[in-house]
Design a protein around this motif. Structure first.
Motif, mmCIF file in Angstrom:
data_model
loop_
_atom_site.group_PDB
_atom_site.id
_atom_site.type_symbol
_atom_site.label_atom_id
_atom_site.label_comp_id
_atom_site.label_asym_id
_atom_site.label_seq_id
_atom_site.Cartn_x
_atom_site.Cartn_y
_atom_site.Cartn_z
ATOM 1 N N UNK B 57 0.862 -1.186 0.000
ATOM 2 C CA UNK B 57 0.000 0.000 0.000
ATOM 3 C C UNK B 57 0.887 1.220 0.000
ATOM 4 N N UNK B 58 0.611 2.187 -0.824
ATOM 5 C CA UNK B 58 1.479 3.376 -0.863
ATOM 6 C C UNK B 58 1.081 4.337 0.260
ATOM 7 N N UNK B 59 1.903 5.349 0.513
ATOM 8 C CA UNK B 59 1.616 6.234 1.663
ATOM 9 C C UNK B 59 0.233 6.868 1.595
ATOM 10 N N UNK B 60 -0.249 7.162 0.359
ATOM 11 C CA UNK B 60 -1.556 7.814 0.242
ATOM 12 C C UNK B 60 -2.658 6.895 0.744
ATOM 13 N N UNK B 61 -2.381 5.594 0.783
ATOM 14 C CA UNK B 61 -3.394 4.642 1.229
ATOM 15 C C UNK B 61 -3.715 4.849 2.702
ATOM 16 N N UNK B 62 -2.756 5.433 3.438
ATOM 17 C CA UNK B 62 -2.990 5.681 4.863
ATOM 18 C C UNK B 62 -4.230 6.567 5.032
ATOM 19 N N UNK B 63 -4.327 7.514 4.149
ATOM 20 C CA UNK B 63 -5.485 8.413 4.185
ATOM 21 C C UNK B 63 -6.761 7.611 3.945
ATOM 22 N N UNK B 64 -6.644 6.655 3.009
ATOM 23 C CA UNK B 64 -7.811 5.829 2.679
ATOM 24 C C UNK B 64 -8.218 5.002 3.903
ATOM 25 N N UNK B 65 -7.216 4.442 4.577
ATOM 26 C CA UNK B 65 -7.511 3.619 5.742
ATOM 27 C C UNK B 65 -8.250 4.434 6.790
ATOM 28 N N UNK B 66 -7.783 5.663 7.009
ATOM 29 C CA UNK B 66 -8.400 6.525 8.001
ATOM 30 C C UNK B 66 -9.823 6.886 7.554
ATOM 31 N N UNK B 67 -9.935 7.059 6.263
ATOM 32 C CA UNK B 67 -11.207 7.470 5.694
ATOM 33 C C UNK B 67 -12.231 6.343 5.800
ATOM 34 N N UNK B 68 -11.712 5.088 5.603
ATOM 35 C CA UNK B 68 -12.617 3.939 5.627
ATOM 36 C C UNK B 68 -13.205 3.721 7.015
ATOM 37 N N UNK B 69 -12.387 3.964 8.044
ATOM 38 C CA UNK B 69 -12.874 3.721 9.391
ATOM 39 C C UNK B 69 -12.310 4.788 10.301
ATOM 40 N N UNK B 70 -12.862 5.956 10.282
ATOM 41 C CA UNK B 70 -12.257 7.091 10.987
ATOM 42 C C UNK B 70 -12.131 6.842 12.475
ATOM 43 N N UNK B 71 -13.020 6.028 13.027
ATOM 44 C CA UNK B 71 -13.012 5.913 14.475
ATOM 45 C C UNK B 71 -12.230 4.726 14.982
ATOM 46 N N UNK B 106 -17.814 3.531 -5.604
ATOM 47 C CA UNK B 106 -18.202 2.706 -4.458
ATOM 48 C C UNK B 106 -18.614 3.632 -3.331
ATOM 49 N N UNK B 107 -19.762 3.354 -2.783
ATOM 50 C CA UNK B 107 -20.241 4.182 -1.675
ATOM 51 C C UNK B 107 -20.036 3.412 -0.372
ATOM 52 N N UNK B 108 -19.266 4.019 0.516
ATOM 53 C CA UNK B 108 -18.947 3.358 1.792
ATOM 54 C C UNK B 108 -19.691 4.037 2.919
ATOM 55 N N UNK B 109 -20.386 3.201 3.703
ATOM 56 C CA UNK B 109 -20.950 3.752 4.924
ATOM 57 C C UNK B 109 -19.829 3.880 5.937
ATOM 58 N N UNK B 110 -19.721 5.055 6.589
ATOM 59 C CA UNK B 110 -18.616 5.226 7.538
ATOM 60 C C UNK B 110 -19.174 5.544 8.904
ATOM 61 N N UNK B 111 -20.390 5.082 9.183
ATOM 62 C CA UNK B 111 -20.952 5.295 10.509
ATOM 63 C C UNK B 111 -21.630 6.639 10.623
ATOM 64 N N UNK B 112 -22.493 6.743 11.624
ATOM 65 C CA UNK B 112 -23.257 7.962 11.892
ATOM 66 C C UNK B 112 -24.044 8.430 10.669
ATOM 67 N N UNK B 113 -24.447 7.482 9.873
ATOM 68 C CA UNK B 113 -25.277 7.824 8.701
ATOM 69 C C UNK B 113 -24.510 8.516 7.601
ATOM 70 N N UNK B 114 -23.164 8.602 7.804
ATOM 71 C CA UNK B 114 -22.389 9.289 6.771
ATOM 72 C C UNK B 114 -21.850 8.291 5.772
ATOM 73 N N UNK B 115 -21.484 8.824 4.636
ATOM 74 C CA UNK B 115 -20.889 7.918 3.662
ATOM 75 C C UNK B 115 -19.848 8.661 2.831
ATOM 76 N N UNK B 116 -19.012 7.845 2.216
ATOM 77 C CA UNK B 116 -17.981 8.400 1.336
ATOM 78 C C UNK B 116 -18.190 7.820 -0.050
ATOM 79 N N UNK B 117 -17.902 8.636 -1.047
ATOM 80 C CA UNK B 117 -17.995 8.123 -2.411
ATOM 81 C C UNK B 117 -16.589 8.005 -2.963
ATOM 82 N N UNK B 118 -16.245 6.787 -3.361
ATOM 83 C CA UNK B 118 -14.882 6.535 -3.843
ATOM 84 C C UNK B 118 -14.922 6.120 -5.299
ATOM 85 N N UNK B 119 -13.914 6.592 -6.026
ATOM 86 C CA UNK B 119 -13.765 6.127 -7.398
ATOM 87 C C UNK B 119 -12.697 5.032 -7.358
#
Lengths: 172, 426
Positions: B57-71, B106-119
């Motif tokens: 995983x490249x360094x930018x993926x760290x952001x993705x990991x945080x984004x996928x499960x912020x909590x 891809x639409x990811x639910x990230x809790x609290x009714x929020x979601x992220x849209x990923x290409x």
């Protein structure tokens, strides 16, 4: 003989008016004939009025060059006592009011008119059986005002409605 | 060639959050360069195998990991599903195996009714090896849908404005017809007046004829001679009647024809057409029908001199052009105080037709001239002009890709020049 002056820029109107006036029974006019002179040009009608007295003038309102009110104003200068009628399809209320006020119209007859109404108006304005203003003055004499002619009016009549009827000299 | 694997270290990892890559083969600078490139790229990039085990995983993926499960704090990220269960669907992976690549949102639910849209872009890069790039387009999507909403709002507003403009144009047209109404009423009342009166006369004539017939019949029965019939003739004025009836009829016929013509002109003029009804029309016909209507108004003060050239049919909206002609002609008429001349001249040059409408009226002062096409600008007294006539005319001519220009000399007159292309540009 009663002389009627007709002015309208539309010859067909003049012909229709002539036919309508021709339908008036001379019996309604004390047996006097009705002589109609018709002009499509108000200027020509005024020229004619300088040499000929009329008993009634019926004019259109909207005419090229000179409108009905201008024509009748000039006519008033020439022949102040002749009853003036405007027969027009012009629908502008202000123009009608101006006409009534400025040239003291005897009648405003709308176009289209009903023949019997027009005939009745003509008969009533010619006042057969009454003194004819034209008869009261000689051809060369200036018009005589009512006051001059009746400086010592003593005969006062009231009509059915109670209005005072003033009669000129030879009326009875 | 072994694939360099750099499993992400979620926290406190080395620079970039990625374990240092194994030493490169000396001289394998290309791989090192590519590696540096992927490490530097700001798009989250993962490498995994068919079992979805993450190998790099490249360094930018760290952001993705945080984004996928912020909590969620530290957690193993060995498998793609560990990042987020919805990040990689089996369907997408299957399609990628089949076709070599797959892209989708891809639409990811990230809790609290929020979601992220990923290409997400998947590519098969070797046997049992897959690459995945993931870009967060939540913001763009939100912006895009906002734009869509705004756009929809604007479209609604535009339609409303168009409706309003159509209404204004129609009411301006009606207002100018209203100004003409008095003149037209007069023009109709005249013929109706004499036709109506003539009909009354005709009725009288006919009853005269009937009595003539009765009198003749009676005279015939009595065996009366020519003297008696002459007497009847004279008494009932039959000679006059016989002469007058044809004249009366032809005058009345003329009157009816005139009314028909006025009504036809009005209909021609006021016809409401849909704005897309572009037709090839004869400009002269429009000018004539407009002049006929306005003539009722103008004939008491103006002469009209028509000098019509040889015009081809012009692609236009005829009733809108009629409105332009009427506005301009009405102004010309109003500029003439007493008596004057209005000239209407047409010509054609270089793919354009030219319509010049001139008057010898009072002219337009220089300070007023630049404003004559401004909406609501009027020098007429309140109630006698909307101030929209020339503004709308300008709009109509522009819509025809034409030009309308005014020149004027106070005291001498005004010239309106309208130029229209014969064909509308495609």
């Amino acid at each position: 003989m009663y002389r009627v002056l007709l002015v309208d820029d539309e010859p067909n109107i003049l012909n229709a008016l002539r036919r309508c006036l021709a339908s008036i029974d001379v019996g309604q006019l004390d047996g006097e004939a009705l002589k109609v002179e018709a002009f499509t040009s108000p200027e020509r009608a005024l020229e004619r009025s300088e040499e000929q007295e009329f008993d009634l003038v019926i004019s259109d309102y909207r005419m090229p060059g000179m409108d009905g009110v201008e024509f009748l104003s000039a006519m008033m200068e020439l022949q102040p006592v002749v009853p003036r009628v405007i027969c027009s399809g012009f629908a502008d209320r202000d123009a009608i009011i101006a006409a009534v006020n400025e040239v003291q119209l005897a009648r405003f007859i709308g176009k289209p008119w009903a023949d019997e109404d027009l005939a009745a108006a003509v008969v009533s304005l010619l006042q057969p059986g009454r003194a004819r203003p034209r008869a009261a003055r000689g051809a060369s004499r200036p018009p005589v005002s009512f006051e001059e002619a009746s400086a010592h009016v003593t005969l006062v009549e009231q009509d059915d409605d109670g209005a005072i009827v003033l009669r000129s000299d030879d009326a009875e | 060639m072994p694939i360099a694997i750099a499993c992400p270290a979620p926290t406190g990892a080395a620079k970039g959050g990625v374990r240092a890559a194994p030493a490169l083969d000396a001289g394998d600078t290309m791989e090192a360069t590519l590696r540096a490139l992927v490490d530097a790229t700001p798009t989250a990039t993962l490498l995994f195998d068919a079992g979805q085990r993450v190998h790099y995983a490249n360094p930018a993926a760290r952001v993705l990991a945080r984004l996928c499960a912020p909590e969620k704090g530290d957690r193993p990220l060995e498998r793609v599903a560990d990042w987020h269960p919805e990040l990689l669907s089996t369907g997408a992976l299957h399609l990628c195996s089949l076709h070599g690549s797959w892209s989708g949102e891809v639409i990811l639910g990230i809790g609290r009714g929020q979601h992220k849209i990923l290409l997400v872009h998947l590519s098969r890069i070797g046997p049992e090896r897959f690459g995945m790039t993931v870009r967060d387009i939540t913001q763009e999507s939100v912006r895009e849908s906002e734009l869509h909403a705004r756009n929809a709002e604007l479209e609604v507003a535009y339609e409303k404005l168009q409706g309003a403009q159509e209404q204004v144009m129609q009411s301006e047209k009606l207002a100018s017809i209203g100004q003409l109404a008095a003149g037209v009423a007069h023009e109709i009342n005249n013929p109706i007046g004499y036709v109506n009166s003539n009909l009354s006369t005709l009725q009288r004539y006919i009853s005269q004829l009937f009595s003539a017939i009765q009198s003749y019949e009676a005279a015939l029965a009595e065996g009366a001679g020519p003297a008696a019939t002459d007497a009847i003739r004279q008494k009932l004025d039959l000679d006059f009647l016989v002469a007058d009836v044809p004249q009366l009829l032809s005058e009345s016929r003329e009157g009816i024809d005139r009314v028909c013509k006025i009504v036809r002109d009005l209909k021609d003029f006021a016809r409401k057409e849909r704005s897309e009804d572009w037709v090839k029309a004869d400009i002269h016909r429009g000018l004539d029908s407009t002049l006929n209507i306005i003539w009722n108004e103008l004939k008491y003060k103006a002469q009209i001199v028509r000098t019509f050239g040889d015009l081809p049919p012009v692609e236009c909206l005829p009733s809108e052009l009629n409105q332009v002609f009427m506005n301009v002609l009405m102004n010309a008429g109003q500029a003439i105080k007493d008596q004057g001349i209005i000239t209407v001249t047409t010509s054609v040059a270089g793919g354009r037709v030219r319509i010049d409408i001139g008057d010898d009226g009072e002219g337009i002062p220089a300070d007023v001239l630049p404003r004559v096409f401004d909406p609501f600008f009027t020098t007429k007294p309140v109630g006698s002009g909307t101030g929209l006539g020339l503004a709308i005319s300008y709009g109509i001519v522009s819509k025809h890709h034409g030009t309308i220009d005014v020149s004027s000399t106070p005291g001498q007159g005004t010239l309106l020049r309208i130029e229209l292309p014969i064909e509308q540009p495609r």
